[in-house]
Write a protein that holds these residues in place. Structure first.
Motif, PDB file in Angstrom:
ATOM      1  N   LEU A  59       0.859  -1.187   0.000  1.00 49.13           N
ATOM      2  CA  LEU A  59       0.000   0.000   0.000  1.00 49.13           C
ATOM      3  C   LEU A  59       0.894   1.236   0.000  1.00 49.13           C
ATOM      4  O   LEU A  59       1.714   1.411   0.912  1.00 49.13           O
ATOM      5  CB  LEU A  59      -0.892   0.014   1.249  1.00 49.13           C
ATOM      6  CG  LEU A  59      -2.100  -0.932   1.329  1.00 49.13           C
ATOM      7  CD1 LEU A  59      -2.924  -0.895   0.045  1.00 49.13           C
ATOM      8  CD2 LEU A  59      -1.711  -2.354   1.643  1.00 49.13           C
ATOM      9  N   THR A  60       0.753   2.050  -1.028  1.00 47.50           N
ATOM     10  CA  THR A  60       1.658   3.186  -1.178  1.00 47.50           C
ATOM     11  C   THR A  60       1.000   4.258  -2.044  1.00 47.50           C
ATOM     12  O   THR A  60       0.287   3.914  -3.002  1.00 47.50           O
ATOM     13  CB  THR A  60       2.996   2.719  -1.810  1.00 47.50           C
ATOM     14  OG1 THR A  60       3.822   3.853  -2.064  1.00 47.50           O
ATOM     15  CG2 THR A  60       2.793   1.965  -3.119  1.00 47.50           C
ATOM     16  N   PRO A  61       1.232   5.547  -1.719  1.00 48.92           N
ATOM     17  CA  PRO A  61       0.574   6.591  -2.517  1.00 48.92           C
ATOM     18  C   PRO A  61       1.027   6.609  -3.976  1.00 48.92           C
ATOM     19  O   PRO A  61       0.328   7.177  -4.827  1.00 48.92           O
ATOM     20  CB  PRO A  61       0.933   7.896  -1.798  1.00 48.92           C
ATOM     21  CG  PRO A  61       1.997   7.552  -0.811  1.00 48.92           C
ATOM     22  CD  PRO A  61       1.945   6.083  -0.562  1.00 48.92           C
TER      23      PRO A  61
ATOM     24  N   ILE B 200      -0.681  -0.560  -4.558  1.00 52.40           N
ATOM     25  CA  ILE B 200      -1.999   0.077  -4.596  1.00 52.40           C
ATOM     26  C   ILE B 200      -2.028   1.344  -3.761  1.00 52.40           C
ATOM     27  O   ILE B 200      -1.541   1.380  -2.625  1.00 52.40           O
ATOM     28  CB  ILE B 200      -3.085  -0.915  -4.099  1.00 52.40           C
ATOM     29  CG1 ILE B 200      -3.298  -1.987  -5.165  1.00 52.40           C
ATOM     30  CG2 ILE B 200      -4.395  -0.193  -3.788  1.00 52.40           C
ATOM     31  CD1 ILE B 200      -4.380  -2.980  -4.842  1.00 52.40           C
ATOM     32  N   SER B 201      -2.625   2.387  -4.353  1.00 48.92           N
ATOM     33  CA  SER B 201      -2.893   3.640  -3.637  1.00 48.92           C
ATOM     34  C   SER B 201      -4.402   3.773  -3.477  1.00 48.92           C
ATOM     35  O   SER B 201      -5.151   3.402  -4.381  1.00 48.92           O
ATOM     36  CB  SER B 201      -2.360   4.816  -4.460  1.00 48.92           C
ATOM     37  OG  SER B 201      -2.969   6.022  -4.036  1.00 48.92           O
ATOM     38  N   ILE B 202      -4.855   4.293  -2.344  1.00 43.17           N
ATOM     39  CA  ILE B 202      -6.302   4.496  -2.209  1.00 43.17           C
ATOM     40  C   ILE B 202      -6.698   5.929  -2.553  1.00 43.17           C
ATOM     41  O   ILE B 202      -7.857   6.296  -2.423  1.00 43.17           O
ATOM     42  CB  ILE B 202      -6.837   4.100  -0.814  1.00 43.17           C
ATOM     43  CG1 ILE B 202      -6.234   4.968   0.299  1.00 43.17           C
ATOM     44  CG2 ILE B 202      -6.603   2.625  -0.534  1.00 43.17           C
ATOM     45  CD1 ILE B 202      -7.076   4.933   1.576  1.00 43.17           C
ATOM     46  N   GLY B 203      -5.764   6.747  -3.025  1.00 45.77           N
ATOM     47  CA  GLY B 203      -6.117   8.104  -3.440  1.00 45.77           C
ATOM     48  C   GLY B 203      -4.899   9.004  -3.430  1.00 45.77           C
ATOM     49  O   GLY B 203      -3.862   8.676  -2.859  1.00 45.77           O
TER      50      GLY B 203
ATOM     51  N   TYR C  84      -3.408  11.348  -1.908  1.00 46.85           N
ATOM     52  CA  TYR C  84      -3.092  12.063  -0.675  1.00 46.85           C
ATOM     53  C   TYR C  84      -2.198  11.122   0.130  1.00 46.85           C
ATOM     54  O   TYR C  84      -2.188   9.922  -0.116  1.00 46.85           O
ATOM     55  CB  TYR C  84      -4.367  12.414   0.117  1.00 46.85           C
ATOM     56  CG  TYR C  84      -5.364  11.290   0.131  1.00 46.85           C
ATOM     57  CD1 TYR C  84      -6.391  11.233  -0.793  1.00 46.85           C
ATOM     58  CD2 TYR C  84      -5.224  10.232   1.043  1.00 46.85           C
ATOM     59  CE1 TYR C  84      -7.283  10.173  -0.809  1.00 46.85           C
ATOM     60  CE2 TYR C  84      -6.118   9.184   1.040  1.00 46.85           C
ATOM     61  CZ  TYR C  84      -7.138   9.157   0.101  1.00 46.85           C
ATOM     62  OH  TYR C  84      -8.008   8.098   0.090  1.00 46.85           O
ATOM     63  N   VAL C  85      -1.449  11.686   1.062  1.00 47.33           N
ATOM     64  CA  VAL C  85      -0.495  10.848   1.791  1.00 47.33           C
ATOM     65  C   VAL C  85      -0.980  10.589   3.210  1.00 47.33           C
ATOM     66  O   VAL C  85      -1.256  11.528   3.962  1.00 47.33           O
ATOM     67  CB  VAL C  85       0.906  11.505   1.800  1.00 47.33           C
ATOM     68  CG1 VAL C  85       1.887  10.655   2.593  1.00 47.33           C
ATOM     69  CG2 VAL C  85       1.412  11.682   0.381  1.00 47.33           C
ATOM     70  N   LEU C  86      -1.107   9.322   3.545  1.00 47.65           N
ATOM     71  CA  LEU C  86      -1.455   8.906   4.900  1.00 47.65           C
ATOM     72  C   LEU C  86      -0.163   8.697   5.689  1.00 47.65           C
ATOM     73  O   LEU C  86       0.907   8.574   5.107  1.00 47.65           O
ATOM     74  CB  LEU C  86      -2.241   7.595   4.853  1.00 47.65           C
ATOM     75  CG  LEU C  86      -3.534   7.624   4.039  1.00 47.65           C
ATOM     76  CD1 LEU C  86      -4.027   6.217   3.765  1.00 47.65           C
ATOM     77  CD2 LEU C  86      -4.590   8.440   4.765  1.00 47.65           C
TER      78      LEU C  86
ATOM     79  N   GLY D 152       0.719   6.099   7.148  1.00 44.42           N
ATOM     80  CA  GLY D 152       1.207   4.730   6.958  1.00 44.42           C
ATOM     81  C   GLY D 152       0.199   3.993   6.104  1.00 44.42           C
ATOM     82  O   GLY D 152      -0.871   4.520   5.797  1.00 44.42           O
ATOM     83  N   GLY D 153       0.515   2.761   5.753  1.00 46.82           N
ATOM     84  CA  GLY D 153      -0.375   2.008   4.869  1.00 46.82           C
ATOM     85  C   GLY D 153      -1.560   1.350   5.581  1.00 46.82           C
ATOM     86  O   GLY D 153      -2.423   0.759   4.932  1.00 46.82           O
TER      87      GLY D 153
ATOM     88  N   ALA E  19      -5.074   2.375   4.601  1.00 45.58           N
ATOM     89  CA  ALA E  19      -5.294   1.939   3.219  1.00 45.58           C
ATOM     90  C   ALA E  19      -5.566   0.426   3.186  1.00 45.58           C
ATOM     91  O   ALA E  19      -6.447  -0.046   2.458  1.00 45.58           O
ATOM     92  CB  ALA E  19      -4.085   2.291   2.360  1.00 45.58           C
TER      93      ALA E  19
HETATM   94  N1  ADE Z   1       0.258   5.029   2.364  1.00 47.80           N
HETATM   95  C1  ADE Z   1       0.316   6.358   2.552  1.00 47.80           C
HETATM   96  N2  ADE Z   1      -0.555   7.004   1.784  1.00 47.80           N
HETATM   97  C2  ADE Z   1      -1.217   6.039   1.058  1.00 47.80           C
HETATM   98  C3  ADE Z   1      -2.248   6.072   0.083  1.00 47.80           C
HETATM   99  N3  ADE Z   1      -2.784   7.220  -0.334  1.00 47.80           N
HETATM  100  N4  ADE Z   1      -2.653   4.906  -0.420  1.00 47.80           N
HETATM  101  C4  ADE Z   1      -2.097   3.740  -0.020  1.00 47.80           C
HETATM  102  N5  ADE Z   1      -1.134   3.655   0.893  1.00 47.80           N
HETATM  103  C5  ADE Z   1      -0.690   4.795   1.440  1.00 47.80           C
END
Ligand code: ADE
Length: 224
Positions: free
Chosen positions: A86-88, A130-133, A135-137, A139-140, A143
């Motif tokens: 899970l990553t932006p 996979i990114s869920i959108g 924007y930056v969270l 951590g994963g 997501a």
């Molecule tokens: N980790 C940090 N931001 C994320 C995002 N937007 N989607 C998935 N993982 C994330």
């Protein structure tokens, strides 16, 4: 379906999985969700799980050893259809991708932290990012909770007919039509007449028209 989630913050995920649909799927033995604390795999005497990036950039990177050992252990126990990071900067999640993934038996999810994970794990081990959108969270984890929820509700038997996943927004490429419940008039606000008519054909047509109208107004991009 079995989902294994590797994280440095398992506590962040316990709540979302102990309520509602995911809880129901687990209780019905239709899904298994296992949380694994990456820290428990650390061979460092202080159980350290991060390290500074080569090249001197700011921030920290999830260290190679604990994460790789955790993944390897799970992979020695069963075969995974996907190992998802899970990553932006991953591919954007949408209903089509969720539908595809819902056919998997075993899925592993890796939650990034700090500046992310070592690129070599992404090159050699991760099969999907996979990114869920956009924007930056922090951590994963959140997501992974989103992806897990979206997946679990599609597992046959998890949700009943009364909430059929097939009538969700996006399942037919359109947003869902508006819904109403009793009373037929509240505070002077009336339910559309057609819904009280008992004429199922007319009601179906109205729902289709409303779904189209709503999609045109709110998400014209879905027609592209
Ligand atoms: N980790 C940090 N931001 C994320 C995002 N937007 N989607 C998935 N993982 C994330």
């Amino acid at each position: 379906m079995r989902i294994d989630i590797l994280t440095v913050l398992p506590g962040l995920l316990q709540g979302p999985f102990s309520e509602s649909i995911v809880k129901r799927g687990i209780e019905k033995n239709l899904v298994e969700v296992h949380l694994h604390d990456i820290r428990e795999f650390s061979k460092d005497k202080h159980k350290k799980v991060d390290d500074t990036p080569f090249g001197g950039a700011a921030g920290m990177v999830l260290a190679m050893q604990p994460l790789h050992d955790a993944i390897t252990k799970l992979q020695s126990e069963r075969e995974y259809d996907e190992v998802i990071f899970l990553t932006p900067d991953g591919k954007r999640l949408n209903q089509g991708r969720v539908n595809q993934l819902s056919l998997c038996g075993n899925i592993m999810m890796i939650c990034g932290h700090y500046k992310g994970i070592d690129q070599r794990l992404r090159d050699h081990i991760i099969t999907m990012e996979i990114s869920i959108g956009d924007y930056v969270l922090s951590g994963g984890e959140l997501a992974a909770a989103v992806l897990t929820d979206a997946l679990v509700r599609l597992v046959p038997g998890v949700i009943g007919d009364e909430m059929s996943a097939l009538t969700d927004s996006f399942q037919d490429g359109l947003l869902a039509p508006p819904v109403y419940t009793r009373p037929a008039e509240y505070n002077g606000w009336k339910v559309p007449e057609v819904l009280l008519s008992g004429n199922h054909e007319k009601i179906r047509k109205w729902e289709e028209d409303e779904a189209l109208k709503r999609t045109k107004e709110r998400r014209p991009d879905l027609f592209d």
